[in-house]
Design a protein around this motif. Structure first.
Motif, short mmCIF file in Angstrom:
data_model
loop_
_atom_site.label_atom_id
_atom_site.label_comp_id
_atom_site.label_asym_id
_atom_site.label_seq_id
_atom_site.Cartn_x
_atom_site.Cartn_y
_atom_site.Cartn_z
N TYR A 77 -31.33 -78.60 -13.59
CA TYR A 77 -31.15 -78.39 -12.10
C TYR A 77 -32.29 -77.59 -11.68
O TYR A 77 -32.87 -76.71 -12.55
N GLU A 78 -32.76 -77.73 -10.31
CA GLU A 78 -33.76 -76.91 -9.71
C GLU A 78 -33.10 -76.16 -8.64
O GLU A 78 -32.50 -76.67 -7.71
N ASN A 79 -33.55 -74.87 -8.65
CA ASN A 79 -32.77 -73.83 -7.75
C ASN A 79 -33.52 -74.32 -6.21
O ASN A 79 -34.58 -74.48 -6.02
N GLN A 80 -32.54 -74.56 -5.30
CA GLN A 80 -32.89 -74.59 -4.01
C GLN A 80 -32.40 -73.47 -3.23
O GLN A 80 -31.58 -72.76 -3.71
N GLU A 81 -32.43 -73.69 -1.89
CA GLU A 81 -32.22 -72.45 -0.93
C GLU A 81 -30.68 -72.54 -1.04
O GLU A 81 -30.15 -71.30 -0.91
N THR A 82 -29.93 -73.40 -0.90
CA THR A 82 -28.30 -73.43 -0.78
C THR A 82 -27.87 -73.68 -1.85
O THR A 82 -27.09 -72.81 -2.54
N GLN B 105 -43.93 -71.46 -10.57
CA GLN B 105 -43.79 -72.43 -9.68
C GLN B 105 -42.28 -72.76 -9.27
O GLN B 105 -41.98 -73.08 -8.07
N HIS B 106 -41.38 -72.96 -10.16
CA HIS B 106 -40.23 -73.57 -10.09
C HIS B 106 -39.30 -72.49 -10.91
O HIS B 106 -39.58 -71.88 -11.74
N SER B 107 -37.79 -72.89 -10.52
CA SER B 107 -36.80 -72.14 -11.24
C SER B 107 -35.37 -72.92 -11.41
O SER B 107 -35.39 -73.86 -10.33
N GLY B 108 -34.68 -72.87 -12.37
CA GLY B 108 -33.69 -73.73 -12.54
C GLY B 108 -32.84 -73.45 -13.61
O GLY B 108 -32.72 -72.15 -14.02
N PHE B 109 -32.25 -74.27 -14.21
CA PHE B 109 -31.33 -74.02 -15.20
C PHE B 109 -30.93 -75.47 -16.02
O PHE B 109 -31.15 -76.29 -15.54
#
Length: 173
Positions: free
Chosen positions: A98-103, A156-160
């Motif tokens: 998963y990539e973190n988005q604003e919502t 550049q990116h964050s997620g899990f």
């Protein structure tokens, strides 16, 4: 005939030495059975812990590779890396990234077929934290699993990552 057998049994008298020997043999048998039972339970728990730690380490290593090579920008390489883990580890049933988005986080890659994602699969029993990863036990499809979540973050990116790992080990005693 029955009376004769009963009389023979009554005549069978044990002296003190035989009684003590019988008592010692019975006690030793009980001790051996109890010891064997406790030993096998302890070995099973050690094997399960080793299996869990290996699964967490594999998930963390995958997260580190995703961070290092910025697989968020190259989804084809990301899916290939995930398939490599799933094919080499049959206990890994599903991996979602998963990539973190604003919502809400956005699923960018999965090894699952269909629409089964692991975002909502979480057990309320509380996560165990190991090496920056969290894991929880869940029941799904008549099986026991660990749900391992590892954060991913680079410039550049964050997620899990969420990995669904079957608890039963393929290594037998």
């Amino acid at each position: 005939m029955q009376i004769a057998v009963a009389r023979d049994v009554m005549r069978l008298r044990l002296n003190l030495q035989q009684k003590i020997l019988l008592l010692v043999a019975g006690s030793m048998s009980l001790i051996l059975i109890a010891s064997s039972y406790l030993h096998s339970n302890r070995i099973r728990s050690l094997i399960e812990k080793d299996h869990h730690d290996n699964a967490v380490n594999q998930t963390v290593a995958l997260g580190n590779r995703i961070e290092q090579y910025d697989y968020f920008s190259n989804l084809e390489d990301l899916e290939q890396e995930m398939q490599l883990v799933v094919s080499s580890r049959p206990d890994f049933r599903q991996i979602d990234v998963y990539e973190n988005q604003e919502t809400v986080p956005r699923l960018i890659a999965t090894t699952a077929t269909g629409t089964n994602n692991l975002l909502s699969a979480w057990d309320d029993s509380g996560p165990a934290i190991t090496n920056g990863a969290t894991s929880s036990q869940i029941s799904r499809n008549n099986g026991e699993y660990w749900l391992i979540t590892t954060p991913i973050s680079n410039g550049q990116h964050s997620g899990f990552i969420k990995a669904l790992v079957h608890k039963s080990s393929h290594r037998e005693l």
